[in-house]
Design a protein around this motif. Structure first.
Motif, PDB file in Angstrom:
ATOM      1  N   ALA A 102      39.118  -9.678   7.490  1.00 20.03           N
ATOM      2  CA  ALA A 102      37.848  -9.395   6.824  1.00 20.03           C
ATOM      3  C   ALA A 102      37.381  -7.977   7.108  1.00 20.03           C
ATOM      4  O   ALA A 102      37.513  -7.469   8.225  1.00 20.03           O
ATOM      5  CB  ALA A 102      36.779 -10.384   7.281  1.00 20.03           C
ATOM      6  N   LEU A 103      36.794  -7.334   6.091  1.00 16.04           N
ATOM      7  CA  LEU A 103      36.197  -6.015   6.261  1.00 16.04           C
ATOM      8  C   LEU A 103      34.726  -6.213   6.630  1.00 16.04           C
ATOM      9  O   LEU A 103      33.811  -5.955   5.865  1.00 16.04           O
ATOM     10  CB  LEU A 103      36.342  -5.187   4.989  1.00 16.04           C
ATOM     11  CG  LEU A 103      35.930  -3.717   5.059  1.00 16.04           C
ATOM     12  CD1 LEU A 103      36.694  -2.989   6.163  1.00 16.04           C
ATOM     13  CD2 LEU A 103      36.151  -3.030   3.720  1.00 16.04           C
ATOM     14  N   ASP A 104      34.538  -6.707   7.864  1.00 16.09           N
ATOM     15  CA  ASP A 104      33.213  -7.008   8.398  1.00 16.09           C
ATOM     16  C   ASP A 104      33.011  -6.121   9.618  1.00 16.09           C
ATOM     17  O   ASP A 104      33.702  -6.269  10.630  1.00 16.09           O
ATOM     18  CB  ASP A 104      33.133  -8.480   8.781  1.00 16.09           C
ATOM     19  CG  ASP A 104      31.757  -8.904   9.252  1.00 16.09           C
ATOM     20  OD1 ASP A 104      30.879  -8.025   9.402  1.00 16.09           O
ATOM     21  OD2 ASP A 104      31.551 -10.109   9.480  1.00 16.09           O
ATOM     22  N   VAL A 105      32.052  -5.167   9.526  1.00  7.12           N
ATOM     23  CA  VAL A 105      31.866  -4.197  10.609  1.00  7.12           C
ATOM     24  C   VAL A 105      30.582  -4.460  11.379  1.00  7.12           C
ATOM     25  O   VAL A 105      30.059  -3.570  12.055  1.00  7.12           O
ATOM     26  CB  VAL A 105      31.900  -2.757  10.071  1.00  7.12           C
ATOM     27  CG1 VAL A 105      33.214  -2.480   9.361  1.00  7.12           C
ATOM     28  CG2 VAL A 105      30.720  -2.479   9.135  1.00  7.12           C
ATOM     29  N   SER A 318      31.313  -0.430  -6.625  1.00  8.49           N
ATOM     30  CA  SER A 318      30.810   0.637  -5.774  1.00  8.49           C
ATOM     31  C   SER A 318      31.600   0.675  -4.474  1.00  8.49           C
ATOM     32  O   SER A 318      31.628  -0.281  -3.716  1.00  8.49           O
ATOM     33  CB  SER A 318      29.333   0.390  -5.476  1.00  8.49           C
ATOM     34  OG  SER A 318      28.854   1.312  -4.530  1.00  8.49           O
ATOM     35  N   GLY A 319      32.258   1.785  -4.223  1.00  8.94           N
ATOM     36  CA  GLY A 319      33.001   1.951  -2.988  1.00  8.94           C
ATOM     37  C   GLY A 319      34.277   1.137  -2.974  1.00  8.94           C
ATOM     38  O   GLY A 319      34.642   0.460  -3.937  1.00  8.94           O
ATOM     39  N   SER A 320      34.975   1.211  -1.850  1.00  6.41           N
ATOM     40  CA  SER A 320      36.221   0.465  -1.659  1.00  6.41           C
ATOM     41  C   SER A 320      35.958  -0.782  -0.841  1.00  6.41           C
ATOM     42  O   SER A 320      35.148  -0.776   0.078  1.00  6.41           O
ATOM     43  CB  SER A 320      37.254   1.339  -0.936  1.00  6.41           C
ATOM     44  OG  SER A 320      37.700   2.379  -1.768  1.00  6.41           O
ATOM     45  N   ILE A 338      39.808  -6.969   3.991  1.00  4.21           N
ATOM     46  CA  ILE A 338      39.258  -7.114   2.655  1.00  4.21           C
ATOM     47  C   ILE A 338      37.798  -7.543   2.739  1.00  4.21           C
ATOM     48  O   ILE A 338      37.431  -8.369   3.586  1.00  4.21           O
ATOM     49  CB  ILE A 338      40.053  -8.171   1.860  1.00  4.21           C
ATOM     50  CG1 ILE A 338      41.534  -7.784   1.783  1.00  4.21           C
ATOM     51  CG2 ILE A 338      39.484  -8.349   0.459  1.00  4.21           C
ATOM     52  CD1 ILE A 338      42.408  -8.871   1.186  1.00  4.21           C
ATOM     53  N   LYS A 339      36.968  -7.002   1.861  1.00  2.80           N
ATOM     54  CA  LYS A 339      35.590  -7.452   1.742  1.00  2.80           C
ATOM     55  C   LYS A 339      35.603  -8.816   1.057  1.00  2.80           C
ATOM     56  O   LYS A 339      35.819  -8.932  -0.148  1.00  2.80           O
ATOM     57  CB  LYS A 339      34.776  -6.447   0.927  1.00  2.80           C
ATOM     58  CG  LYS A 339      33.317  -6.825   0.766  1.00  2.80           C
ATOM     59  CD  LYS A 339      32.553  -5.743   0.006  1.00  2.80           C
ATOM     60  CE  LYS A 339      31.078  -6.101  -0.101  1.00  2.80           C
ATOM     61  NZ  LYS A 339      30.302  -5.041  -0.784  1.00  2.80           N
ATOM     62  N   LYS A 340      35.375  -9.862   1.833  1.00  2.00           N
ATOM     63  CA  LYS A 340      35.488 -11.222   1.325  1.00  2.00           C
ATOM     64  C   LYS A 340      34.167 -11.812   0.865  1.00  2.00           C
ATOM     65  O   LYS A 340      34.144 -12.879   0.242  1.00  2.00           O
ATOM     66  CB  LYS A 340      36.095 -12.128   2.411  1.00  2.00           C
ATOM     67  CG  LYS A 340      37.516 -11.740   2.816  1.00  2.00           C
ATOM     68  CD  LYS A 340      38.067 -12.696   3.853  1.00  2.00           C
ATOM     69  CE  LYS A 340      39.500 -12.362   4.212  1.00  2.00           C
ATOM     70  NZ  LYS A 340      40.074 -13.298   5.212  1.00  2.00           N
ATOM     71  N   ALA A 341      33.072 -11.143   1.188  1.00  2.00           N
ATOM     72  CA  ALA A 341      31.753 -11.634   0.804  1.00  2.00           C
ATOM     73  C   ALA A 341      30.841 -10.445   0.551  1.00  2.00           C
ATOM     74  O   ALA A 341      31.083  -9.340   1.043  1.00  2.00           O
ATOM     75  CB  ALA A 341      31.163 -12.533   1.901  1.00  2.00           C
ATOM     76  N   ASP A 342      29.769 -10.669  -0.217  1.00  2.00           N
ATOM     77  CA  ASP A 342      28.876  -9.570  -0.578  1.00  2.00           C
ATOM     78  C   ASP A 342      28.224  -8.922   0.631  1.00  2.00           C
ATOM     79  O   ASP A 342      27.844  -7.748   0.576  1.00  2.00           O
ATOM     80  CB  ASP A 342      27.787 -10.074  -1.532  1.00  2.00           C
ATOM     81  CG  ASP A 342      28.343 -10.400  -2.913  1.00  2.00           C
ATOM     82  OD1 ASP A 342      29.453  -9.934  -3.226  1.00  2.00           O
ATOM     83  OD2 ASP A 342      27.650 -11.132  -3.656  1.00  2.00           O
ATOM     84  N   ASP A 343      28.050  -9.677   1.722  1.00  7.27           N
ATOM     85  CA  ASP A 343      27.372  -9.120   2.886  1.00  7.27           C
ATOM     86  C   ASP A 343      28.336  -8.409   3.833  1.00  7.27           C
ATOM     87  O   ASP A 343      27.949  -8.005   4.930  1.00  7.27           O
ATOM     88  CB  ASP A 343      26.599 -10.197   3.646  1.00  7.27           C
ATOM     89  CG  ASP A 343      27.480 -11.339   4.142  1.00  7.27           C
ATOM     90  OD1 ASP A 343      28.683 -11.341   3.816  1.00  7.27           O
ATOM     91  OD2 ASP A 343      26.951 -12.217   4.854  1.00  7.27           O
TER      92      ASP A 343
END
Length: 399
Positions: A102-105, A318-320, A338-343
């Motif tokens: 996940a792309l969760d920072v 918008s964005g990657s 990967i960005k798996k959710a809008d948040d």
């Protein structure tokens, strides 16, 4: 390679395909070509690039500044990030997180500050020992030894060679301009391309001075009006042009390694298998890929050429929302978030900080941060999150 000119080019191409769509906003900078079919639509979409290239930057530049009241550092307070070291200071606790894919920072540990110059004004900047070259709303400006040259009208960003003594850019009238340390002023390499969105994406070689035994090559992406298609070519210092690879499999070069490997797009399509990228060794295998993928867009070699940074196969928002790393020699996928959710996070740009670390500017929960990720996908903050607007507060200097 330069990260922002790739973003700008892909944005322009996407908007060339959709000229009736909403006006370009700065958040769109990282966008790539969408809804294109290489055989039926690519030529028509990119054919409008020359006109769009003149329109896009004005909106971009106006947005690309830091406001003192947006909760982010003012430009004069940007952290000191210039360093020639190839290794960041040791960090503690980079994490894979609960979901390594996940792309969760959110809630990352904080490590060393980024060892990179952050650009807060203009949309691109590159430095050599003798000069600072900036792309501004008026064009490219070269500042050296108390003198200023330009602005030279340009809408396509900057590219710097690996030894950092030369910077090149495409001009709006279809030529290539070069600043080389040791020169008295920038010089022009004339082309017969015409006003066709000429974009310099990579510079190789060490001696780029005009009127000398130059060993520099300039990798240029442009639109070939006669052939009615986009192409990437290799230019020498005298302006002679050759194909990047014999069969012209690479339609858009993204980067070139010191050893001569080339990576870039081989097709652009929003249907299966999607946009595809490849790594080639033109000197030994011609146009036959060493390896290829349609899972991601291949963007940049690591400084030592061992790894490849990659992103979404194509972008429509918008964005990657995808960041990945491959083994450059085998094509093995080493990290894939990967960005798996809008948040979750999206990012505006990403660069190699050193041989094994990537920096990217992330936006999540209304906050901007700079995240460091290693080649296995473990992450930490290089700059902790700060509240800000949707406009990107800084960019990475071109290297």
């Amino acid at each position: 390679m330069n990260d922002l000119d790739n973003e700008l080019s892909r944005t322009m191409r996407r908007h060339a395909e959709n000229l009736s769509a909403a006006p370009l906003a700065f958040d769109d900078v990282r966008g790539k070509a969408t809804s294109i079919r290489r055989r039926r639509q690519l030529a028509a979409g990119v054919g409008a690039l020359a006109a769009v290239a003149v329109i896009v930057p004005t909106a971009m530049f106006a947005a690309n500044t830091i406001k003192a009241d947006n909760g982010l550092p003012a430009a004069s307070q940007a952290p000191p990030t210039v360093s020639d070291s190839n290794s960041p200071a040791p960090t503690e606790g980079p994490t894979m997180g609960a979901d390594p894919g996940a792309l969760d920072v959110a809630d990352l540990p904080t490590g060393a500050e980024p060892r990179w110059t952050l650009v807060t004004e203009g949309f691109a900047q590159a430095s050599t020992e003798d000069a600072t070259i900036r792309a501004t709303s008026r064009g490219v400006v070269v500042e050296t030894a108390g003198e200023t040259f330009g602005p030279f009208p340009s809408s396509t960003g900057l590219a710097r060679n690996a030894v950092a003594n030369a910077v090149a850019w495409g001009t709006d009238d279809g030529n290539v301009m070069v600043w080389a340390d040791g020169s008295s002023e920038p010089y022009t390499i004339s082309t017969d391309f015409g006003e066709t969105g000429v974009r310099v994406v990579a510079v190789t070689g060490t001696n780029c001075q005009e009127g000398t035994a130059s060993d520099c090559s300039y990798y240029v992406t442009r639109y070939d009006m006669e052939a009615n298609q986009q192409e990437s070519v290799r230019m020498s210092g005298d302006g002679s042009v050759t194909a990047v690879d014999p069969d012209r499999a690479i339609i858009e070069v993204h980067d070139v390694s010191d050893s001569g490997l080339v990576l870039g797009l081989t097709s652009v399509d929003d249907t299966e298998p999607g946009s595809c990228s490849a790594v080639l060794d033109p000197a030994s295998s011609g146009s036959t890929p060493l390896w290829e993928t349609c899972k991601h867009t291949l963007d940049a070699f690591s400084p030592n050429g061992d790894y490849v940074l990659a992103s979404d196969p194509y972008h429509s928002g918008s964005g990657s929302g995808v960041i990945a790393i491959y083994d450059a020699h085998t094509g093995k996928l080493l990290a894939d978030r990967i960005k798996k959710a809008d948040d979750m996070a999206s990012y505006n740009s990403a660069v190699w900080e050193d041989e094994t670390h990537v920096l990217f500017s992330a936006y999540q929960d209304g906050k901007w941060s700079i995240v460091r990720m290693n080649v296995d996908g473990a992450m930490e903050y290089a700059l902790a999150p700060a509240k800000g607007g949707e406009d990107v507060p800084w960019h990475f200097e071109t290297r």
